[in-house]
Design an enzyme around this catalytic site. Structure first.
Site, PDB file in Angstrom:
ATOM      1  N   SER A 199       0.853  -1.182   0.000  1.00 20.09           N
ATOM      2  CA  SER A 199       0.000   0.000   0.000  1.00 20.09           C
ATOM      3  C   SER A 199       0.892   1.236   0.000  1.00 20.09           C
ATOM      4  O   SER A 199       1.661   1.426  -0.932  1.00 20.09           O
ATOM      5  CB  SER A 199      -0.947  -0.026   1.205  1.00 20.09           C
ATOM      6  OG  SER A 199      -1.828   1.072   1.174  1.00 20.09           O
ATOM      7  N   HIS A 226      -2.794  -1.316  -3.117  1.00 18.14           N
ATOM      8  CA  HIS A 226      -3.947  -0.434  -2.918  1.00 18.14           C
ATOM      9  C   HIS A 226      -3.819   0.769  -3.845  1.00 18.14           C
ATOM     10  O   HIS A 226      -3.029   1.675  -3.616  1.00 18.14           O
ATOM     11  CB  HIS A 226      -4.015   0.055  -1.467  1.00 18.14           C
ATOM     12  CG  HIS A 226      -4.234  -1.035  -0.478  1.00 18.14           C
ATOM     13  ND1 HIS A 226      -3.974  -0.892   0.863  1.00 18.14           N
ATOM     14  CD2 HIS A 226      -4.692  -2.302  -0.631  1.00 18.14           C
ATOM     15  CE1 HIS A 226      -4.272  -2.010   1.496  1.00 18.14           C
ATOM     16  NE2 HIS A 226      -4.695  -2.885   0.608  1.00 18.14           N
ATOM     17  N   ASP A 322      -4.143  -4.795   6.296  1.00 20.71           N
ATOM     18  CA  ASP A 322      -4.568  -5.672   5.205  1.00 20.71           C
ATOM     19  C   ASP A 322      -3.458  -6.674   4.899  1.00 20.71           C
ATOM     20  O   ASP A 322      -2.290  -6.299   4.783  1.00 20.71           O
ATOM     21  CB  ASP A 322      -4.891  -4.838   3.967  1.00 20.71           C
ATOM     22  CG  ASP A 322      -5.550  -5.663   2.871  1.00 20.71           C
ATOM     23  OD1 ASP A 322      -6.200  -6.681   3.194  1.00 20.71           O
ATOM     24  OD2 ASP A 322      -5.416  -5.282   1.698  1.00 20.71           O
TER      25      ASP A 322
END
Length: 382
Positions: A199, A226, A322
């Site tokens: 991310s 992401h 995540d």
């Protein structure tokens, strides 16, 4: 997007001081809306609001600023021109590029990340859209708070990670009390597939890891980063140019082949399923997980079911957690997890979550991850 507390370690600034932000956009309306969105959180203070890059540089002389929200297209001095000047003017400054989701602006944003920007945020295309965009406001606040916390120096400069192209030190994430990391033994099985989750700071980290190993391992590589649509299309093109390995956004129903890189497209979860003797990519728009779509967890769950102990997972820099739940399933299926270390992560959220949960076989600086993956893949089966 990640929960604010997990992303930034809390809702308050260090020692009770609010995080100090500058907004740079040529639209007074957008500047006002961004400022109001940010100052909804008492932990954030907008200390400067200016209309172009030249004024932003001058504002750094008058204000102590930790994070800059930087528009791309502005008169007098645009965002990409201003970026290196801002970074040179103040060590430890964090810059978030803000742009509408055009291909041109996405390309500029990726170039800015390679030049030292810490993150990006897709800007709604109209003021009315921005006013009602609760998801945008949450994402903006999460990123600002996580990166502002990272800008507060807590370790020697020699340990700070560096951006790939500028070689300028990037400030590390704020250090909480040291958390214990317990490592587990890597799977004895040779990997047959590699999964990567990332991310904040991920595009730079991905390029460094993949340059070092993608062309050599000859395995399928699945990546969830992401990112919104358009950005993922361009990131795939950048990865292919950097590695010489075919890379594209995953397409629903395509067969997974060795020697190719599959990137989750923006706004879609990318998973896999068995189809006869083959593995195929499946895309879906199931609800976001960990406030993210694409999310790392569904990808890892699906891969763990099919590949078990032959799955090698890498979790790179990023906000939130995540990938933690998915990595747990990878480990339960007998697979191996490697995480990026805190010192070289822009934000040690995702890799920190798996590292401190006892799920990793190694926690490594970014420059050591590629060689470690190659070693695990190429070792003799004997």
């Amino acid at each position: 997007m990640p929960d604010p507390k997990s992303a930034s370690g809390g809702t308050d600034g260090s020692a009770g001081e609010p995080y100090r932000v500058m907004v740079v956009d040529d639209s007074a309306v957008i500047r006002g809306l961004l400022t109001r969105s940010l100052e909804k959180d008492p932990a954030v203070q907008v200390v400067a609001s200016v209309s172009n890059g030249e004024l932003a540089i001058k504002a750094l002389e008058r204000h102590d600023i930790e994070v800059v929200i930087l528009d791309i297209e502005m008169p007098v001095m645009d965002g990409l021109t201003a970026l290196p000047k801002l970074l040179a003017a103040q060590q430890g400054l964090q810059v978030i590029m803000a742009s509408t989701l055009t291909r041109k602006n996405a390309e500029v944003s990726l170039r800015a990340l390679q030049a030292g920007a810490a993150d990006y945020i897709p800007k709604p295309s109209s003021s009315s859209e921005l006013t009602s965009a609760d998801v945008f406001q949450r994402e903006l606040l999460d990123k600002v708070k996580a990166l502002a916390k990272a800008s507060r120096p807590n370790r020697p400069a020699s340990t700070r990670p560096r951006s790939l192209d500028s070689r300028r030190p990037l400030p590390p994430v704020n250090l909480a009390p040291k958390r214990t990391i317990t490592l587990r033994k890597a799977s004895a099985a040779l990997p047959r597939i590699i999964a990567i989750g990332s991310s904040t700071g991920g595009p730079q980290a991905l390029l460094e890891v993949l340059r070092d190993m993608a062309a050599r391992v000859k395995l399928p590589i699945l990546i969830t980063q992401h990112m919104p649509a358009t950005f993922t299309t361009l990131l795939a093109e950048h990865i292919e140019r950097a590695t010489g390995v075919p890379c594209a956004e995953g397409k629903d129903g395509e067969v997974v082949h060795a020697g190719r890189i599959y990137l989750a497209p923006g706004n879609y979860h990318m998973i896999v399923e068995s189809q006869g003797a083959s593995t195929v990519v499946r895309l879906n728009q199931n609800p976001p997980e960990n406030f993210c779509r694409p999310s790392v967890d569904p990808m890892l769950r699906s891969l763990a079911r099919i590949y078990g102990s032959s799955l090698l997972t890498v979790i790179l820099t990023g906000m939130g957690s995540d990938g933690q739940k998915g990595s747990m399933e990878v480990v339960e299926a007998g697979g191996t997890v490697i995480a990026q270390d805190e010192a070289t992560s822009v934000v040690w959220g995702m890799p920190g979550a798996v590292a401190t949960s006892g799920l990793c076989s190694a926690v490594l600086p970014i420059q050591e991850i590629g060689p470690s993956v190659r070693k695990l893949v190429m070792r003799s089966a004997a």
